[in-house]
Enzyme design. Structure first.
Site, PDB file in Angstrom:
ATOM      1  N   HIS A 365      -1.356  -1.028  -9.942  1.00 39.99           N
ATOM      2  CA  HIS A 365      -2.087  -0.180  -9.002  1.00 39.99           C
ATOM      3  C   HIS A 365      -1.435  -0.217  -7.633  1.00 39.99           C
ATOM      4  O   HIS A 365      -1.125   0.821  -7.034  1.00 39.99           O
ATOM      5  CB  HIS A 365      -3.538  -0.664  -8.905  1.00 39.99           C
ATOM      6  CG  HIS A 365      -4.346   0.005  -7.833  1.00 39.99           C
ATOM      7  ND1 HIS A 365      -5.325   0.930  -8.119  1.00 39.99           N
ATOM      8  CD2 HIS A 365      -4.337  -0.119  -6.481  1.00 39.99           C
ATOM      9  CE1 HIS A 365      -5.879   1.350  -6.988  1.00 39.99           C
ATOM     10  NE2 HIS A 365      -5.296   0.718  -5.978  1.00 39.99           N
ATOM     11  N   GLU A 366      -1.229  -1.412  -7.116  1.00 32.64           N
ATOM     12  CA  GLU A 366      -0.735  -1.546  -5.756  1.00 32.64           C
ATOM     13  C   GLU A 366       0.674  -1.010  -5.583  1.00 32.64           C
ATOM     14  O   GLU A 366       0.979  -0.311  -4.628  1.00 32.64           O
ATOM     15  CB  GLU A 366      -0.812  -3.009  -5.305  1.00 32.64           C
ATOM     16  CG  GLU A 366      -2.211  -3.517  -5.149  1.00 32.64           C
ATOM     17  CD  GLU A 366      -3.048  -2.635  -4.239  1.00 32.64           C
ATOM     18  OE1 GLU A 366      -2.530  -2.077  -3.254  1.00 32.64           O
ATOM     19  OE2 GLU A 366      -4.239  -2.480  -4.519  1.00 32.64           O
ATOM     20  N   HIS A 369       0.999   2.628  -5.231  1.00 36.02           N
ATOM     21  CA  HIS A 369       0.793   3.168  -3.892  1.00 36.02           C
ATOM     22  C   HIS A 369       2.144   3.415  -3.225  1.00 36.02           C
ATOM     23  O   HIS A 369       2.311   4.372  -2.469  1.00 36.02           O
ATOM     24  CB  HIS A 369      -0.036   2.211  -3.040  1.00 36.02           C
ATOM     25  CG  HIS A 369      -1.508   2.313  -3.285  1.00 36.02           C
ATOM     26  ND1 HIS A 369      -2.187   3.501  -3.229  1.00 36.02           N
ATOM     27  CD2 HIS A 369      -2.430   1.365  -3.584  1.00 36.02           C
ATOM     28  CE1 HIS A 369      -3.477   3.283  -3.467  1.00 36.02           C
ATOM     29  NE2 HIS A 369      -3.641   2.004  -3.696  1.00 36.02           N
ATOM     30  N   GLU A 389      -5.861   7.009  -4.399  1.00 33.23           N
ATOM     31  CA  GLU A 389      -6.426   5.860  -5.115  1.00 33.23           C
ATOM     32  C   GLU A 389      -6.392   6.070  -6.628  1.00 33.23           C
ATOM     33  O   GLU A 389      -6.052   5.163  -7.392  1.00 33.23           O
ATOM     34  CB  GLU A 389      -7.868   5.616  -4.666  1.00 33.23           C
ATOM     35  CG  GLU A 389      -8.013   4.662  -3.513  1.00 33.23           C
ATOM     36  CD  GLU A 389      -7.469   3.291  -3.830  1.00 33.23           C
ATOM     37  OE1 GLU A 389      -7.876   2.683  -4.836  1.00 33.23           O
ATOM     38  OE2 GLU A 389      -6.619   2.812  -3.072  1.00 33.23           O
ATOM     39  N   HIS A 453     -12.161   4.938  -2.512  1.00 33.06           N
ATOM     40  CA  HIS A 453     -12.273   4.210  -3.770  1.00 33.06           C
ATOM     41  C   HIS A 453     -13.359   4.792  -4.671  1.00 33.06           C
ATOM     42  O   HIS A 453     -13.371   4.550  -5.867  1.00 33.06           O
ATOM     43  CB  HIS A 453     -12.557   2.737  -3.504  1.00 33.06           C
ATOM     44  CG  HIS A 453     -11.518   2.085  -2.654  1.00 33.06           C
ATOM     45  ND1 HIS A 453     -11.671   1.905  -1.308  1.00 33.06           N
ATOM     46  CD2 HIS A 453     -10.296   1.638  -2.957  1.00 33.06           C
ATOM     47  CE1 HIS A 453     -10.589   1.340  -0.820  1.00 33.06           C
ATOM     48  NE2 HIS A 453      -9.736   1.161  -1.799  1.00 33.06           N
TER      49      HIS A 453
END
Length: 551
Positions: A365-366, A369, A389, A453
């Site tokens: 996920h991170e 980004h 997100e 989110h």
């Protein structure tokens, strides 16, 4: 940039993002095509899929595009004071080239002025713009001083917990992120947020009226606990230096894993070991614990391999260069974040320093980004922030299925391993996002007012429906039951195809200001390019968006 976890101390049960995650073939497998077909397993490359470019070939394409930027600007109707600066180039198997540009006006950066030119055999086929308005500014002389704009930005940062009394920097820009383009200041304030997360608040101020036009956080955080605390015994690629092994992966862009030893600044110390056996498989509050480092390195490894295998993308920037990871950030820090300014991933150790946020889907996920930041650059606010997100949730889920790890099987749950809620529930549910108590299942005119989110739920739900379809089913032992806003029955096309469509849309059609309506258009364009405008896949994209009330 953006965090996976939305600031637990202020906003409960959310995963955040800022500007600048293995499928077990075991019991309970569904008959769903996507549960059986690994992402990226297509035998024949799709004509509109990205082709692999060597570093030299990519550099050549960028140089050629930049050399012809003036002519391109004229061809697509830009004004005489506008110039194009090449940011990235993607080339499809069929020879179509998608060139992503940033724009300047009278020498000033145009925020929200990014665009993508689609061409083939040197001829422009179309243009996708973040803002369709012409860039025309009556005066380049501000009526508001930079000092006043900076003061306003510092005040905004204080509401987030920053103790900074002065801005780190300010510059004149043209703001085209929404509405009519205007002369503005972009001011950046650093320091720390109230939960210990680094602060990198960007505030856009109208240079004529002094009105705050926009703000976004430049740090992308995510919540995750990790090691092979979550993934069991894994293989890691390391480097032998003399008689000491380093947690450095030369096969994946020289990714390195560092120990911050509970500090909140600096790079930290590179993890080393004498026998090349890392961690214990158990959490420890020790600042020298290797287990969190194992999970971080493994997450980076699987994320790199997922993007390479699935999309022919070589690293976050698609330039073959690896990021680096830092573990043991702060004390009892319940978050993790991607920071584009250092091109690095950072993980806290969670409550009591014994719950590191290093699980596989959090890592995916991170770092995703970073991919978003270096492609579409989706603004981390409103509907574009929700799409930012969701993109990380989508690709983080793709990483988890790709890894095929028996200790952390692929699912459509976000952060299920880290147990941030303390009751065994995940942070988010892609099949029915509202199960987390705050996320939106469907689009409404007010969805952009939600925390990113929560507004991400619309795109997460769309992706699940596109991949798996509506109704009840069990995948890898997890039972899902996905509803639709219009009572329709949606038939999924499989996760592999859904991932290809979302990636192509992100890298060749999304811009910084893409909202849900534009995302529908972009994914339909992607499906048409990949599979054809009369294909089952194209029709499924339309049906899935309609099912989440995006028309």
């Amino acid at each position: 940039m953006s965090p996976l976890y939305a600031r637990h101390k202020r906003t409960s049960l959310a995963i955040a993002t800022a500007v600048a995650a293995g499928a077990l073939l075991a019991t309970g497998l569904t008959t769903s095509a996507s549960a059986q077909t690994p992402a990226g397993a297509a035998a024949t490359p799709l004509a509109a899929a990205p082709t692999t470019l060597s570093a030299a070939a990519r550099t050549t394409l960028i140089q050629q595009a930049q050399a012809g930027a003036t002519e391109t600007a004229q061809q697509i109707g830009l004004g005489t004071q506008e110039k194009l600066v090449v940011k990235d180039v993607v080339k499809d198997v069929d020879g179509t080239v998608h060139t992503r540009y940033e724009r300047t006006y009278a020498g000033l950066p145009v925020l929200g002025g990014d665009l993508i030119v689609h061409s083939r055999s040197g001829k422009t086929q179309g243009v996708t713009r973040a803002n369709k308005s012409a860039i025309k500014v009556a005066s380049l002389t501000p009526r508001v001083t930079a000092a006043k704009a900076a003061q306003q930005a510092v005040s905004a940062a204080k509401t987030l917990g920053s103790a900074k009394t002065a801005a780190d920097g300010a510059r004149k820009v043209i703001w085209a992120g929404s509405g009519k383009p205007v002369l503005a200041y972009e001011t950046v304030v650093g320091g720390l947020q109230d939960d210990g997360t680094p602060n990198q608040l960007h505030v856009i101020t109208d240079a004529t009226t002094g009105k705050k036009l926009f703000e976004y956080q430049g740090i992308e955080n995510a919540t995750g606990t990790g090691k092979s605390l979550y993934s069991g015994t894994v293989s890691l690629t390391t480097t032998l230096s003399g008689s000491t092994y380093q947690l450095s992966d030369a096969t994946r862009g020289s990714h390195k894993t560092y120990n911050l030893a509970h500090k909140t600044s600096g790079k930290g110390t590179l993890f080393t070991d004498a026998d090349n056996v890392w961690g214990t498989g158990s959490a420890s509050s020790s600042s020298t614990d290797q287990t969190a480092a194992v999970d971080a390195a493994y997450g980076a490894q699987e994320t790199w391999d997922f993007y390479k295998s699935t999309f022919n993308r070589s690293g976050i920037k698609n330039n073959g260069v690896g990021a680096y990871s830092r573990v043991h950030y702060g004390s009892s820090y319940v978050n993790a974040f991607w920071d584009d300014s250092c091109f690095c991933m950072t993980y806290g150790d969670g409550e009591g320093n014994v719950s590191p946020l290093t699980s596989l889907d959090v890592a995916g996920h991170e770092m995703s980004h970073g991919v978003t930041s270096n492609t579409a650059g989706l603004e981390y606010s409103g509907e574009s922030g929700g799409l930012n997100e969701a993109t990380s949730d989508i690709f983080g889920t793709g990483v988890e299925f790709f890894a095929n790890n028996s200790n952390d099987v692929g699912d459509y749950l976000i952060g299920e391993e880290i147990d941030i809620n303390g009751d065994g529930t995940p942070l988010r549910y892609m099949d029915k996002p509202s199960k987390d108590g705050g996320s939106a299942d469907y689009w409404s005119s007010t969805v952009g007012n939600k925390d990113v989110h929560y507004s991400s739920g619309v795109a997460n739900h769309f992706f699940y429906l596109l991949a798996e379809g509506s109704g009840s089913k069990t995948i890898n032992g997890v039972t899902y039951n996905s509803p639709t806003s219009n009572g329709s029955t949606v038939t999924g096309i499989g996760r592999a195809k859904a991932l290809q469509i979302w990636y192509k849309a992100l890298t060749t059609y999304f811009t910084s200001t893409t909202d849900y309506k534009a995302a529908r258009t972009a994914t339909l364009s992607a499906a048409s390019a990949l599979y054809g405008s009369t294909s089952t896949e194209y029709k499924a994209v339309a049906a899935a968006w309609s099912a989440v009330n995006v028309a």
